[in-house]
Design a protein around this motif. Structure first.
Motif, mmCIF file in Angstrom:
data_model
loop_
_atom_site.group_PDB
_atom_site.id
_atom_site.type_symbol
_atom_site.label_atom_id
_atom_site.label_comp_id
_atom_site.label_asym_id
_atom_site.label_seq_id
_atom_site.Cartn_x
_atom_site.Cartn_y
_atom_site.Cartn_z
ATOM 1 N N ASN A 65 0.799 -1.215 0.000
ATOM 2 C CA ASN A 65 0.000 0.000 0.000
ATOM 3 C C ASN A 65 0.838 1.274 0.000
ATOM 4 O O ASN A 65 0.439 2.279 -0.588
ATOM 5 C CB ASN A 65 -0.953 -0.003 1.199
ATOM 6 C CG ASN A 65 -2.047 -1.032 1.068
ATOM 7 O OD1 ASN A 65 -2.334 -1.507 -0.039
ATOM 8 N ND2 ASN A 65 -2.661 -1.405 2.165
ATOM 9 N N GLU A 99 -9.558 5.418 -0.693
ATOM 10 C CA GLU A 99 -9.841 4.049 -0.264
ATOM 11 C C GLU A 99 -8.641 3.440 0.450
ATOM 12 O O GLU A 99 -8.792 2.746 1.468
ATOM 13 C CB GLU A 99 -10.237 3.203 -1.468
ATOM 14 C CG GLU A 99 -10.858 1.861 -1.117
ATOM 15 C CD GLU A 99 -12.181 1.983 -0.376
ATOM 16 O OE1 GLU A 99 -12.544 1.043 0.352
ATOM 17 O OE2 GLU A 99 -12.859 3.032 -0.511
ATOM 18 N N LEU A 100 -7.452 3.697 -0.081
ATOM 19 C CA LEU A 100 -6.239 3.226 0.582
ATOM 20 C C LEU A 100 -6.132 3.804 1.988
ATOM 21 O O LEU A 100 -5.827 3.096 2.953
ATOM 22 C CB LEU A 100 -5.005 3.637 -0.222
ATOM 23 C CG LEU A 100 -4.470 2.690 -1.288
ATOM 24 C CD1 LEU A 100 -3.275 3.337 -1.985
ATOM 25 C CD2 LEU A 100 -4.072 1.355 -0.694
ATOM 26 N N TYR A 102 -8.512 4.961 3.874
ATOM 27 C CA TYR A 102 -9.577 4.416 4.730
ATOM 28 C C TYR A 102 -9.187 3.034 5.243
ATOM 29 O O TYR A 102 -9.344 2.731 6.433
ATOM 30 C CB TYR A 102 -10.894 4.351 3.963
ATOM 31 C CG TYR A 102 -12.044 3.847 4.800
ATOM 32 C CD1 TYR A 102 -12.819 4.737 5.533
ATOM 33 C CD2 TYR A 102 -12.342 2.490 4.870
ATOM 34 C CE1 TYR A 102 -13.871 4.280 6.324
ATOM 35 C CE2 TYR A 102 -13.380 2.027 5.653
ATOM 36 C CZ TYR A 102 -14.143 2.927 6.376
ATOM 37 O OH TYR A 102 -15.171 2.474 7.164
ATOM 38 N N GLU A 103 -8.687 2.203 4.356
ATOM 39 C CA GLU A 103 -8.321 0.837 4.747
ATOM 40 C C GLU A 103 -7.198 0.819 5.787
ATOM 41 O O GLU A 103 -7.076 -0.127 6.558
ATOM 42 C CB GLU A 103 -7.907 0.040 3.513
ATOM 43 C CG GLU A 103 -9.077 -0.287 2.577
ATOM 44 C CD GLU A 103 -8.633 -0.952 1.302
ATOM 45 O OE1 GLU A 103 -7.406 -1.146 1.125
ATOM 46 O OE2 GLU A 103 -9.498 -1.277 0.469
ATOM 47 N N GLN A 104 -6.383 1.876 5.798
ATOM 48 C CA GLN A 104 -5.298 1.978 6.765
ATOM 49 C C GLN A 104 -5.700 2.818 7.983
ATOM 50 O O GLN A 104 -4.847 3.190 8.784
ATOM 51 C CB GLN A 104 -4.067 2.585 6.090
ATOM 52 C CG GLN A 104 -3.507 1.700 4.978
ATOM 53 C CD GLN A 104 -2.377 2.363 4.214
ATOM 54 O OE1 GLN A 104 -1.223 2.361 4.651
ATOM 55 N NE2 GLN A 104 -2.690 2.952 3.066
ATOM 56 N N CYS A 105 -7.021 3.075 8.092
ATOM 57 C CA CYS A 105 -7.593 3.834 9.222
ATOM 58 C C CYS A 105 -7.072 5.269 9.294
ATOM 59 O O CYS A 105 -7.119 5.900 10.349
ATOM 60 C CB CYS A 105 -7.341 3.117 10.549
ATOM 61 S SG CYS A 105 -8.038 1.449 10.614
ATOM 62 N N LYS A 138 -19.333 7.087 0.470
ATOM 63 C CA LYS A 138 -17.983 6.823 0.987
ATOM 64 C C LYS A 138 -17.607 7.853 2.048
ATOM 65 O O LYS A 138 -16.978 7.521 3.066
ATOM 66 C CB LYS A 138 -16.968 6.857 -0.159
ATOM 67 C CG LYS A 138 -17.199 5.840 -1.250
ATOM 68 C CD LYS A 138 -16.949 4.434 -0.776
ATOM 69 C CE LYS A 138 -16.971 3.450 -1.936
ATOM 70 N NZ LYS A 138 -16.729 2.053 -1.498
ATOM 71 N N THR A 142 -16.748 7.379 6.053
ATOM 72 C CA THR A 142 -15.531 7.953 6.627
ATOM 73 C C THR A 142 -15.856 8.847 7.816
ATOM 74 O O THR A 142 -15.137 8.844 8.822
ATOM 75 C CB THR A 142 -14.772 8.741 5.539
ATOM 76 O OG1 THR A 142 -14.496 7.864 4.435
ATOM 77 C CG2 THR A 142 -13.475 9.293 6.077
#
Length: 207
Positions: A65, A99-100, A102-105, A138, A142
């Protein structure tokens, strides 16, 4: 077509063939070689921008990522330089970056990138375009992750109104947004709104 262009195109095709077979490591290798060739073109050549974005895509598939974000940011910067700050073509990279994040908080960064994508969609396509609705959903997600509940509710309302008008209440994408929203309303204790939406969409969802 020059020799260097032919070489780049052959590497691009190798990468796309590998991607179609889900051979992401080979695709990455071909694209890195393609990027070396692409740097012999003008720095803002579309082939450079394409290669950077595809490298981002491949690195996401490989779970790399950090590398993916670097390639997407480079792609975004070059595309922005060529097209301007508010061109519709920026939204792809912005959405992928969001999105990246978000996936990594990294919700603050995700909010920033989604917000910018949303603003571009609204200015380019109008306030009722489906892309506005799906991006709003989205953003709602978030905001919810950051416990910004009033903002989350507002964006869910916006997303649901736009997408259901565009596609109908039975559309799979609309239902996915609705189910997220219903979960949010149940968690927030907003029983009246939960029941009203469930009835309107004829959904049976556990609260």
């Amino acid at each position: 077509m020059t020799l260097i262009e032919k070489t780049w195109d052959a590497l691009r095709q190798e990468a796309e063939d590998s991607l179609s077979q889900e051979d992401f490591r080979t695709a990455e290798s071909s694209l890195r070689d393609a990027l070396k060739r692409a740097h012999e073109f003008h720095e803002d050549d579309p082939k450079v921008i394409y290669t950077l974005e595809r490298l981002g895509d491949v690195n996401v598939k490989l779970g790399k990522n950090t590398d993916a974000e670097i390639f997407y940011r480079q792609c975004l910067a070059k595309r922005q330089k060529v097209k301007g700050d508010s061109h519709l073509s920026l939204t792809d990279c912005l959405s992928k970056l969001a999105e990246l994040a978000y996936e990594q908080c990294n919700y603050k960064q995700a909010e920033k990138d989604y917000s910018r994508a949303l603003a571009i969609y609204e200015s380019s396509l109008g306030n009722t375009h489906p892309a506005v609705g799906f991006t709003a959903s989205k953003l709602a997600r978030t905001f919810m992750a950051q416990e910004k509940f009033p903002g989350a509710e507002a964006y869910y309302d916006k997303a649901l109104e736009i997408t259901s008008t565009a596609f109908g209440k039975d559309n799979a994408g609309v239902i996915a947004i609705l189910d997220e929203y219903l979960d949010f309303l149940a968690m927030s204790g907003k029983t009246e709104k939960f029941n009203k939406l469930s009835e309107s969409y004829q959904r049976t969802t556990n609260s």
